[in-house]
Design a protein around this motif. Structure first.
Motif, PDB file in Angstrom:
ATOM      1  N   ALA A  74      -2.642   3.638   1.825  1.00 19.97           N
ATOM      2  CA  ALA A  74      -2.382   2.470   0.968  1.00 19.97           C
ATOM      3  C   ALA A  74      -0.970   2.524   0.403  1.00 19.97           C
ATOM      4  O   ALA A  74      -0.278   1.491   0.319  1.00 19.97           O
ATOM      5  N   GLY A  75      -0.522   3.725   0.012  1.00 18.25           N
ATOM      6  CA  GLY A  75       0.842   3.873  -0.504  1.00 18.25           C
ATOM      7  C   GLY A  75       1.882   3.555   0.553  1.00 18.25           C
ATOM      8  O   GLY A  75       2.886   2.882   0.268  1.00 18.25           O
ATOM      9  N   PHE A  76       1.638   4.013   1.772  1.00 18.47           N
ATOM     10  CA  PHE A  76       2.539   3.698   2.888  1.00 18.47           C
ATOM     11  C   PHE A  76       2.555   2.197   3.158  1.00 18.47           C
ATOM     12  O   PHE A  76       3.614   1.603   3.408  1.00 18.47           O
ATOM     13  N   ALA A  77       1.383   1.594   3.125  1.00 18.75           N
ATOM     14  CA  ALA A  77       1.282   0.157   3.398  1.00 18.75           C
ATOM     15  C   ALA A  77       2.047  -0.652   2.368  1.00 18.75           C
ATOM     16  O   ALA A  77       2.749  -1.618   2.701  1.00 18.75           O
ATOM     17  N   LEU A  78       1.936  -0.269   1.083  1.00 15.69           N
ATOM     18  CA  LEU A  78       2.678  -0.973   0.033  1.00 15.69           C
ATOM     19  C   LEU A  78       4.181  -0.777   0.209  1.00 15.69           C
ATOM     20  O   LEU A  78       4.965  -1.712   0.020  1.00 15.69           O
ATOM     21  N   GLY A  79       4.579   0.455   0.549  1.00 15.32           N
ATOM     22  CA  GLY A  79       6.006   0.752   0.689  1.00 15.32           C
ATOM     23  C   GLY A  79       6.646   0.062   1.869  1.00 15.32           C
ATOM     24  O   GLY A  79       7.862  -0.205   1.854  1.00 15.32           O
ATOM     25  N   THR A  80       5.857  -0.244   2.890  1.00 22.62           N
ATOM     26  CA  THR A  80       6.413  -0.894   4.091  1.00 22.62           C
ATOM     27  C   THR A  80       5.950  -2.343   4.224  1.00 22.62           C
ATOM     28  O   THR A  80       6.214  -2.985   5.249  1.00 22.62           O
ATOM     29  N   TYR A  81       5.252  -2.856   3.201  1.00 22.57           N
ATOM     30  CA  TYR A  81       4.737  -4.239   3.194  1.00 22.57           C
ATOM     31  C   TYR A  81       3.868  -4.517   4.421  1.00 22.57           C
ATOM     32  O   TYR A  81       3.883  -5.610   4.981  1.00 22.57           O
ATOM     33  N   ASN A  82       3.108  -3.494   4.805  1.00 21.20           N
ATOM     34  CA  ASN A  82       2.218  -3.613   5.959  1.00 21.20           C
ATOM     35  C   ASN A  82       0.829  -3.992   5.445  1.00 21.20           C
ATOM     36  O   ASN A  82      -0.018  -3.138   5.181  1.00 21.20           O
ATOM     37  N   PHE A  83       0.583  -5.280   5.298  1.00 18.05           N
ATOM     38  CA  PHE A  83      -0.648  -5.751   4.659  1.00 18.05           C
ATOM     39  C   PHE A  83      -1.908  -5.499   5.493  1.00 18.05           C
ATOM     40  O   PHE A  83      -2.964  -5.215   4.932  1.00 18.05           O
ATOM     41  N   PRO A  84      -1.847  -5.579   6.827  1.00 21.62           N
ATOM     42  CA  PRO A  84      -3.029  -5.186   7.604  1.00 21.62           C
ATOM     43  C   PRO A  84      -3.409  -3.719   7.381  1.00 21.62           C
ATOM     44  O   PRO A  84      -4.590  -3.368   7.276  1.00 21.62           O
ATOM     45  N   VAL A 212       7.543  -3.898   7.500  1.00 23.73           N
ATOM     46  CA  VAL A 212       6.963  -4.784   8.518  1.00 23.73           C
ATOM     47  C   VAL A 212       7.418  -6.206   8.262  1.00 23.73           C
ATOM     48  O   VAL A 212       7.772  -6.955   9.171  1.00 23.73           O
ATOM     49  N   ILE A 213       7.424  -6.632   6.992  1.00 23.07           N
ATOM     50  CA  ILE A 213       7.879  -7.979   6.619  1.00 23.07           C
ATOM     51  C   ILE A 213       8.996  -7.831   5.600  1.00 23.07           C
ATOM     52  O   ILE A 213       8.813  -7.203   4.559  1.00 23.07           O
ATOM     53  N   ILE A 214      10.142  -8.363   5.885  1.00 20.03           N
ATOM     54  CA  ILE A 214      11.262  -8.308   4.932  1.00 20.03           C
ATOM     55  C   ILE A 214      11.357  -9.667   4.249  1.00 20.03           C
ATOM     56  O   ILE A 214      11.894 -10.621   4.795  1.00 20.03           O
ATOM     57  N   ASP A 215      10.772  -9.745   3.076  1.00 18.05           N
ATOM     58  CA  ASP A 215      10.744 -11.004   2.328  1.00 18.05           C
ATOM     59  C   ASP A 215      10.854 -10.649   0.851  1.00 18.05           C
ATOM     60  O   ASP A 215       9.990  -9.963   0.304  1.00 18.05           O
ATOM     61  N   SER A 216      11.920 -11.082   0.213  1.00 12.95           N
ATOM     62  CA  SER A 216      12.159 -10.744  -1.194  1.00 12.95           C
ATOM     63  C   SER A 216      11.043 -11.265  -2.091  1.00 12.95           C
ATOM     64  O   SER A 216      10.724 -10.677  -3.128  1.00 12.95           O
ATOM     65  N   LYS A 217      10.416 -12.389  -1.695  1.00  9.69           N
ATOM     66  CA  LYS A 217       9.329 -12.968  -2.493  1.00  9.69           C
ATOM     67  C   LYS A 217       8.148 -12.007  -2.552  1.00  9.69           C
ATOM     68  O   LYS A 217       7.584 -11.732  -3.617  1.00  9.69           O
ATOM     69  N   TYR A 218       7.754 -11.465  -1.367  1.00 10.69           N
ATOM     70  CA  TYR A 218       6.647 -10.516  -1.325  1.00 10.69           C
ATOM     71  C   TYR A 218       7.003  -9.217  -2.061  1.00 10.69           C
ATOM     72  O   TYR A 218       6.177  -8.613  -2.734  1.00 10.69           O
ATOM     73  N   GLU A 219       8.259  -8.802  -1.909  1.00 11.90           N
ATOM     74  CA  GLU A 219       8.698  -7.562  -2.547  1.00 11.90           C
ATOM     75  C   GLU A 219       8.595  -7.666  -4.062  1.00 11.90           C
ATOM     76  O   GLU A 219       8.135  -6.739  -4.738  1.00 11.90           O
ATOM     77  N   LYS A 220       9.023  -8.808  -4.618  1.00 13.08           N
ATOM     78  CA  LYS A 220       8.939  -8.999  -6.059  1.00 13.08           C
ATOM     79  C   LYS A 220       7.492  -9.018  -6.538  1.00 13.08           C
ATOM     80  O   LYS A 220       7.154  -8.433  -7.564  1.00 13.08           O
ATOM     81  N   ARG A 221       6.628  -9.687  -5.776  1.00 14.92           N
ATOM     82  CA  ARG A 221       5.215  -9.758  -6.159  1.00 14.92           C
ATOM     83  C   ARG A 221       4.584  -8.364  -6.197  1.00 14.92           C
ATOM     84  O   ARG A 221       3.821  -8.023  -7.107  1.00 14.92           O
ATOM     85  N   ILE A 222       4.914  -7.565  -5.191  1.00 12.97           N
ATOM     86  CA  ILE A 222       4.351  -6.214  -5.131  1.00 12.97           C
ATOM     87  C   ILE A 222       4.861  -5.373  -6.298  1.00 12.97           C
ATOM     88  O   ILE A 222       4.086  -4.647  -6.949  1.00 12.97           O
ATOM     89  N   ARG A 223       6.136  -5.485  -6.590  1.00  7.97           N
ATOM     90  CA  ARG A 223       6.700  -4.704  -7.691  1.00  7.97           C
ATOM     91  C   ARG A 223       6.104  -5.127  -9.033  1.00  7.97           C
ATOM     92  O   ARG A 223       5.790  -4.277  -9.876  1.00  7.97           O
ATOM     93  N   TYR A 224       5.957  -6.426  -9.247  1.00 17.87           N
ATOM     94  CA  TYR A 224       5.342  -6.906 -10.484  1.00 17.87           C
ATOM     95  C   TYR A 224       3.878  -6.458 -10.579  1.00 17.87           C
ATOM     96  O   TYR A 224       3.401  -6.051 -11.647  1.00 17.87           O
ATOM     97  N   GLY A 225       3.211  -6.555  -9.442  1.00 14.13           N
ATOM     98  CA  GLY A 225       1.804  -6.143  -9.420  1.00 14.13           C
ATOM     99  C   GLY A 225       1.650  -4.663  -9.723  1.00 14.13           C
ATOM    100  O   GLY A 225       0.773  -4.266 -10.511  1.00 14.13           O
ATOM    101  N   ILE A 226       2.502  -3.836  -9.117  1.00 15.70           N
ATOM    102  CA  ILE A 226       2.444  -2.394  -9.362  1.00 15.70           C
ATOM    103  C   ILE A 226       2.774  -2.080 -10.823  1.00 15.70           C
ATOM    104  O   ILE A 226       2.107  -1.264 -11.467  1.00 15.70           O
TER     105      ILE A 226
END
Length: 437
Positions: A74-84, A212-226
């Motif tokens: 799960a930590g790897f998936a969050l760090g690489t934005y690999n949602f599957p 896996v996905i380079i998108d600043s929008k997703y990155e911000k959401r993940i950081r806020y969520g964490i």
């Protein structure tokens, strides 16, 4: 200089290939077949260790547990934005959690031993220190996983982060319907999982694993969520740590009060119970010989406030029967190991009790009612009838006054009525038998 220092602490030194590390992480995520059996066996071993209060057994269970796999995934998936991969990791972690809870609950439900041992109790009130252990343990774990040479840290991380015992303690809480234990232990388990995952996320980002996905929008959401989840997890642990600090401080103040007001004055303390999680807080004491008046107890309660122990009630137990039952109840709660010698002594005391006549007034009453009775010998003996069993019989040996003989039948009837027993034999000693003796 700074470059050499940076190279000295650079995590890229000795790093394994990213593709190989990721492949290794993904392979340890799934709970199917052998992994599921290993997990169930590890849960049983950890539950037994908690049940018998064996630290060594618990450590063994933590070493063979495969629970770290989906958490690191799960930590790897969050760090690489690999949602599957994140979805797969969370799914497998939920499967592992449900299986673990089911197995541990079943074990504690069928186990005849349901005493709360110290190893169980230590997993029911997590605090900020558990957060720190989980985070730094997770850091060590993920750093070791990304190395070419894995070394010894992986088993150490499994022991330090202690994922198994909280799950087993939660199972104990469910099996015994003690939901405060369940929620406390399960909260500790969530803390461990979350901060191992967060530590993995930070190291993955630092080592710049490809996204896996380079998108600043997703990155911000993940950081806020964490960030939000970190606050949600840490705040209760800070409160629990603060509560633990206050409890330790209160206990220390109580010990100082008891030493200054009682121990230093020669009072022999035989019973002490300090209750912090009550309102008002309570201090129960009992002394060997000293008795305190109501006025003295009131003055000691006033003195508590002067010593900084506000909202605290001091109770001095002076009723013998009440004190005895309270001490026995407290001893039952404590862990006790009875040696073979103690067992033998207890059995001998029980055996001797069968032959004692514990009635000090009996002889005095007999002397009043039967003044002619002399040289009394009284005791219980085993009688062996024509059966395999034995019975205990009371035997009275006596010598009567020559001038006024005793009516043996009357004496026996009185004893039977007095002791509410028909299994009594009264024997008169003859003069020659006395000489022989």
């Amino acid at each position: 200089m700074f470059d050499s220092l940076f190279n000295f602490i650079n995590l890229h030194n000795g790093e394994d290939k990213k593709e190989k590390v990721l492949e290794n992480v993904i392979s340890n995520i799934s709970f199917r077949g052998a992994n599921l059996w290993i997990l169930a066996c590890a849960i049983i071993i950890a539950s037994i260790g908690l049940n018998v209060n064996s630290t060594a057994v618990i450590i063994g269970a933590m070493l063979i547990s495969p629970l770290m796999g989906p958490i690191v995934g799960a930590g790897f998936a969050l760090g690489t934005y690999n949602f599957p991969l994140l979805k797969k990791s969370i799914k497998n972690l939920l499967i592992a959690t449900v299986v673990s809870l089911t197995v541990s609950t079943f074990y504690f439900y069928v186990s005849p031993f349901k005493d709360v041992q110290s190893e169980l109790l230590s997993r029911t009130a997590p605090n900020i220190y558990d957060v720190m252990i989980a985070f730094f343990g997770g850091l060590v774990g993920i750093i070791a996983i990304t190395r070419v040479e894995k070394g010894n840290p992986i088993p150490g991380v499994a022991i330090a982060t202690a994922l198994m015992p909280p799950l087993c303690t939660a199972g104990f809480g469910l099996a015994t319907s003690n939901f405060s234990y369940f929620f406390g232990a399960f909260y500790l388990y969530i803390i461990n999982c979350f901060f191992i995952c967060i530590a993995t996320f930070f190291v993955v980002k630092y080592l710049k694993y490809p996204s896996v996905i380079i998108d600043s929008k997703y990155e911000k959401r993940i950081r806020y969520g964490i960030s939000t989840l970190i606050v949600v997890m840490i705040v209760p642990s800070f409160y629990l740590a603060y509560n633990l600090y206050n409890e330790k401080k209160f206990t220390k103040s109580v010990e100082e009060f008891i030493n200054s007001e009682f121990n230093s004055k020669g009072y022999i303390l035989i019973y002490k119970k300090i209750s912090y999680n009550t309102f008002p807080k309570k201090i129960d004491l009992a002394f060997l010989n000293q008795k305190l008046s109501k006025r003295e107890i009131v003055s000691y309660n006033k003195l508590l406030e002067e010593k900084g122990l506000s909202d605290t009630e001091l109770t001095i137990r002076q009723n013998d029967s009440d004190l005895k039952s309270e001490i026995l109840r407290e001893l039952d709660k404590q862990e006790s190991s009875v040696s073979e010698k103690d067992v033998i002594i207890s059995k001998l005391n029980n055996e001797l009790g069968k032959y004692r006549v514990e009635d000090p007034k009996l002889i005095k009453e007999m002397k009043i009612l039967f003044p002619e009775v002399e040289n009394i010998s009284l005791g219980k003996v085993e009688q062996y009838p024509d059966t395999d069993s034995t019975t205990i019989q009371l035997v009275l040996l006596f010598k009567d006054n020559e001038n006024k003989p005793v009516e043996t039948a009357k004496l026996q009837n009185w004893l039977s009525t007095r002791l509410n027993s028909k299994n009594i034999q009264v024997l008169k000693l003859k003069e020659d038998s006395k000489k022989d003796n």
